[in-house]
Design a protein around this motif. Structure first.
Motif, PDB file in Angstrom:
ATOM      1  N   VAL A  46     -17.169  -1.875  42.030  1.00 23.18           N
ATOM      2  CA  VAL A  46     -18.477  -2.275  41.524  1.00 23.18           C
ATOM      3  C   VAL A  46     -19.227  -1.053  41.023  1.00 23.18           C
ATOM      4  O   VAL A  46     -19.261  -0.020  41.693  1.00 23.18           O
ATOM      5  CB  VAL A  46     -19.309  -2.973  42.618  1.00 23.18           C
ATOM      6  CG1 VAL A  46     -20.742  -3.218  42.152  1.00 23.18           C
ATOM      7  CG2 VAL A  46     -18.655  -4.292  43.033  1.00 23.18           C
ATOM      8  N   ILE A  47     -19.822  -1.170  39.829  1.00 24.60           N
ATOM      9  CA  ILE A  47     -20.678  -0.122  39.266  1.00 24.60           C
ATOM     10  C   ILE A  47     -21.940  -0.798  38.746  1.00 24.60           C
ATOM     11  O   ILE A  47     -21.869  -1.712  37.908  1.00 24.60           O
ATOM     12  CB  ILE A  47     -19.978   0.642  38.124  1.00 24.60           C
ATOM     13  CG1 ILE A  47     -18.676   1.276  38.614  1.00 24.60           C
ATOM     14  CG2 ILE A  47     -20.906   1.704  37.540  1.00 24.60           C
ATOM     15  CD1 ILE A  47     -17.850   1.930  37.510  1.00 24.60           C
ATOM     16  N   ALA A 104     -17.178   6.091  42.543  1.00 28.72           N
ATOM     17  CA  ALA A 104     -17.845   7.350  42.867  1.00 28.72           C
ATOM     18  C   ALA A 104     -18.438   7.939  41.598  1.00 28.72           C
ATOM     19  O   ALA A 104     -17.804   7.900  40.529  1.00 28.72           O
ATOM     20  CB  ALA A 104     -16.873   8.344  43.505  1.00 28.72           C
ATOM     21  N   ASN A 105     -19.663   8.457  41.705  1.00 26.83           N
ATOM     22  CA  ASN A 105     -20.315   9.127  40.594  1.00 26.83           C
ATOM     23  C   ASN A 105     -20.372   8.258  39.335  1.00 26.83           C
ATOM     24  O   ASN A 105     -20.221   8.740  38.215  1.00 26.83           O
ATOM     25  CB  ASN A 105     -19.601  10.463  40.296  1.00 26.83           C
ATOM     26  CG  ASN A 105     -20.469  11.425  39.521  1.00 26.83           C
ATOM     27  OD1 ASN A 105     -21.683  11.424  39.647  1.00 26.83           O
ATOM     28  ND2 ASN A 105     -19.838  12.259  38.713  1.00 26.83           N
ATOM     29  N   GLY A 106     -20.597   6.960  39.530  1.00 27.66           N
ATOM     30  CA  GLY A 106     -20.747   6.065  38.396  1.00 27.66           C
ATOM     31  C   GLY A 106     -19.468   5.707  37.681  1.00 27.66           C
ATOM     32  O   GLY A 106     -19.508   5.136  36.584  1.00 27.66           O
ATOM     33  N   LYS A 107     -18.320   5.980  38.280  1.00 33.27           N
ATOM     34  CA  LYS A 107     -17.037   5.663  37.653  1.00 33.27           C
ATOM     35  C   LYS A 107     -16.140   4.935  38.647  1.00 33.27           C
ATOM     36  O   LYS A 107     -16.304   5.062  39.861  1.00 33.27           O
ATOM     37  CB  LYS A 107     -16.351   6.941  37.151  1.00 33.27           C
ATOM     38  CG  LYS A 107     -17.155   7.661  36.065  1.00 33.27           C
ATOM     39  CD  LYS A 107     -16.441   8.899  35.567  1.00 33.27           C
ATOM     40  CE  LYS A 107     -17.269   9.594  34.487  1.00 33.27           C
ATOM     41  NZ  LYS A 107     -16.592  10.797  33.942  1.00 33.27           N
ATOM     42  N   GLY A 108     -15.193   4.166  38.124  1.00 30.58           N
ATOM     43  CA  GLY A 108     -14.252   3.452  38.956  1.00 30.58           C
ATOM     44  C   GLY A 108     -12.925   4.168  39.020  1.00 30.58           C
ATOM     45  O   GLY A 108     -12.486   4.789  38.036  1.00 30.58           O
ATOM     46  N   TYR A 109     -12.274   4.081  40.169  1.00 32.06           N
ATOM     47  CA  TYR A 109     -10.994   4.759  40.390  1.00 32.06           C
ATOM     48  C   TYR A 109      -9.970   3.766  40.918  1.00 32.06           C
ATOM     49  O   TYR A 109     -10.248   3.032  41.873  1.00 32.06           O
ATOM     50  CB  TYR A 109     -11.165   5.920  41.367  1.00 32.06           C
ATOM     51  CG  TYR A 109     -12.049   7.013  40.817  1.00 32.06           C
ATOM     52  CD1 TYR A 109     -11.510   8.101  40.143  1.00 32.06           C
ATOM     53  CD2 TYR A 109     -13.432   6.934  40.925  1.00 32.06           C
ATOM     54  CE1 TYR A 109     -12.320   9.096  39.604  1.00 32.06           C
ATOM     55  CE2 TYR A 109     -14.255   7.921  40.385  1.00 32.06           C
ATOM     56  CZ  TYR A 109     -13.689   8.992  39.727  1.00 32.06           C
ATOM     57  OH  TYR A 109     -14.497   9.969  39.185  1.00 32.06           O
ATOM     58  N   GLU A 152      -9.140   7.003  36.295  1.00 29.67           N
ATOM     59  CA  GLU A 152     -10.603   6.957  36.331  1.00 29.67           C
ATOM     60  C   GLU A 152     -11.118   6.129  35.154  1.00 29.67           C
ATOM     61  O   GLU A 152     -10.712   6.351  33.999  1.00 29.67           O
ATOM     62  CB  GLU A 152     -11.154   8.381  36.248  1.00 29.67           C
ATOM     63  CG  GLU A 152     -12.671   8.480  36.159  1.00 29.67           C
ATOM     64  CD  GLU A 152     -13.102   9.907  35.869  1.00 29.67           C
ATOM     65  OE1 GLU A 152     -13.367  10.652  36.828  1.00 29.67           O
ATOM     66  OE2 GLU A 152     -13.142  10.283  34.659  1.00 29.67           O
ATOM     67  N   TYR A 153     -12.026   5.193  35.454  1.00 26.92           N
ATOM     68  CA  TYR A 153     -12.603   4.358  34.403  1.00 26.92           C
ATOM     69  C   TYR A 153     -14.073   4.719  34.198  1.00 26.92           C
ATOM     70  O   TYR A 153     -14.850   4.781  35.166  1.00 26.92           O
ATOM     71  CB  TYR A 153     -12.500   2.874  34.772  1.00 26.92           C
ATOM     72  CG  TYR A 153     -13.170   1.966  33.761  1.00 26.92           C
ATOM     73  CD1 TYR A 153     -12.568   1.700  32.536  1.00 26.92           C
ATOM     74  CD2 TYR A 153     -14.411   1.392  34.021  1.00 26.92           C
ATOM     75  CE1 TYR A 153     -13.179   0.882  31.597  1.00 26.92           C
ATOM     76  CE2 TYR A 153     -15.027   0.565  33.095  1.00 26.92           C
ATOM     77  CZ  TYR A 153     -14.408   0.323  31.875  1.00 26.92           C
ATOM     78  OH  TYR A 153     -15.011  -0.491  30.943  1.00 26.92           O
ATOM     79  N   THR A 154     -14.459   4.938  32.930  1.00 26.43           N
ATOM     80  CA  THR A 154     -15.842   5.227  32.564  1.00 26.43           C
ATOM     81  C   THR A 154     -16.423   4.017  31.852  1.00 26.43           C
ATOM     82  O   THR A 154     -16.008   3.681  30.736  1.00 26.43           O
ATOM     83  CB  THR A 154     -15.925   6.455  31.648  1.00 26.43           C
ATOM     84  OG1 THR A 154     -15.340   7.574  32.306  1.00 26.43           O
ATOM     85  CG2 THR A 154     -17.374   6.773  31.298  1.00 26.43           C
ATOM     86  N   PRO A 155     -17.391   3.319  32.461  1.00 23.50           N
ATOM     87  CA  PRO A 155     -17.900   2.086  31.840  1.00 23.50           C
ATOM     88  C   PRO A 155     -18.643   2.321  30.535  1.00 23.50           C
ATOM     89  O   PRO A 155     -18.614   1.465  29.641  1.00 23.50           O
ATOM     90  CB  PRO A 155     -18.820   1.505  32.917  1.00 23.50           C
ATOM     91  CG  PRO A 155     -19.189   2.653  33.783  1.00 23.50           C
ATOM     92  CD  PRO A 155     -18.010   3.574  33.773  1.00 23.50           C
TER      93      PRO A 155
END
Length: 345
Positions: free
Chosen positions: A51-52, A104-109, A125-128
């Motif tokens: 979740v982000i 973590a830190n606004g990103k999904g892993y 690592e996923y950056t939305p």
């Protein structure tokens, strides 16, 4: 520190019997489940989710195609304000199930898992904001891992337990998002695969799962500052565990069993919840954990099909359970749990 259920007063006894008995009428249990918009991808189990910013992301996992089972790479996001799912960039790694994920830190892993032949150790690592994935440092063990558990505290990821293809494991590692490095931390006190976890006030609570085919009843709290695991109330009143031969509870009046593998979890108002999973058969019971009292209370049973391998997450202080497996059937439904409503409301 070990905690035992004890009846120090009549009032506590009344509360305990009401809260820890699984024999109560379902209509008397707190909370209520409502069905939401079905997951828009193909039905699946053993997916990874994170979740982000109150948006849930779910992907990978197992689906059934005619008589075969297929692993997946597609990923989706769910917006609770619209009650709708949207396709996002596919996971670029090998198709897999039983992966783990954390935020973590606004990103999904997302990483680990199995492709049916290999046990995997890669992480992504996923950056939305850009809807993009990039590969990060591999999990630092010689072998990969599936059926592990993951969580994040203070913008660091933690991953451990699971099976490396040969043995169940209990070691844990912390991922530093800034340096892209893994560091080993204190190991859990017993090996397990397919356990559950939820995080409350920067403490991770890990329990359940199985160890070499036997259900695990021990339940621990991990404090990352002290790097310690503290034992909490057992998930079964008369169970013993390999690391502690002392009988946790021996009173037939306390009829509860929270032991299970592959349940869904979420957190609402500082309380942890576990639901579904399997313990010789698939389950629909739901339990609430109060970390202040180290006490479990049964709440409204999950109202969808009993299942295992579902994804659980929290959005806007409500619990959600999506997908999963019941027997050979993979599922694509989504359910929301509100502890402050009931079937009568």
């Amino acid at each position: 520190m070990k905690k035992l259920f004890s009846c120090i007063s009549f009032l506590f006894l009344v509360i305990f019997l009401a809260g820890c008995s699984s024999n109560s009428d379902d209509d008397d249990l707190a909370g209520d489940w409502t069905r939401q918009s079905d997951f828009e991808g193909v039905s699946r189990s053993d997916a990874a989710s994170f979740v982000i910013d109150n948006i849930a992301y779910l992907g990978t996992g197992f689906t059934s195609a005619t008589s075969t089972e297929t692993r997946l790479t597609d990923f989706w996001k769910y917006d609770p304000t619209q009650d709708n799912w949207f396709s996002i960039a596919a996971f670029p790694g090998t198709a897999r199930n039983k992966a783990v994920a954390f935020t973590a830190n606004g990103k999904g892993y997302v990483g680990l898992g199995t492709d049916g032949t290999n046990v995997l150790k890669d992480f992504w690592e996923y950056t939305p904001g850009t809807n993009t994935w990039k590969q990060i440092a591999d999990f630092p063990t010689t072998k990969g891992r599936y059926g592990a558990v993951a969580f994040a505290i203070n913008e660091s990821g933690y991953v451990g337990c699971g099976n490396d293809g040969d043995n169940d494991q209990q070691d844990f590692y912390r991922y530093n998002v800034t340096s892209n490095t893994w560091t080993q931390v204190s190991s859990m006190k017993s090996k397990r695969i397919n356990p559950f976890v939820f995080v409350i006030n920067n403490v991770a609570y890990v329990g359940g799962g199985s160890n070499n085919g036997s259900m695990v009843s021990s339940f621990y709290a991990f404090n990352p500052t002290a790097n310690t695991w503290d034992r909490k109330t057992s998930l079964y009143p008369q169970a013993t565990d390999s690391e502690d031969s002392e009988e946790i509870q021996d009173n037939d009046n306390y009829d509860y069993n929270l032991q299970r593998t592959s349940p869904a979890t979420f957190v609402i108002d500082g309380q942890g919840y576990i639901t579904t999973g399997t313990n010789s058969s698939v389950l629909n019971t739901t339990w609430q954990y109060n970390p202040s009292t180290d006490f479990w209370t049964e709440v409204d049973v999950f109202e969808g099909v009993s299942r295992e391998g579902a994804a659980g997450f929290t959005l806007n202080n409500k619990g959600y359970v999506a997908t999963g497996r019941s027997g050979a059937t993979r599922l694509d439904d989504l359910w929301k749990f509100d502890p402050n409503t009931s079937d009568d409301d």
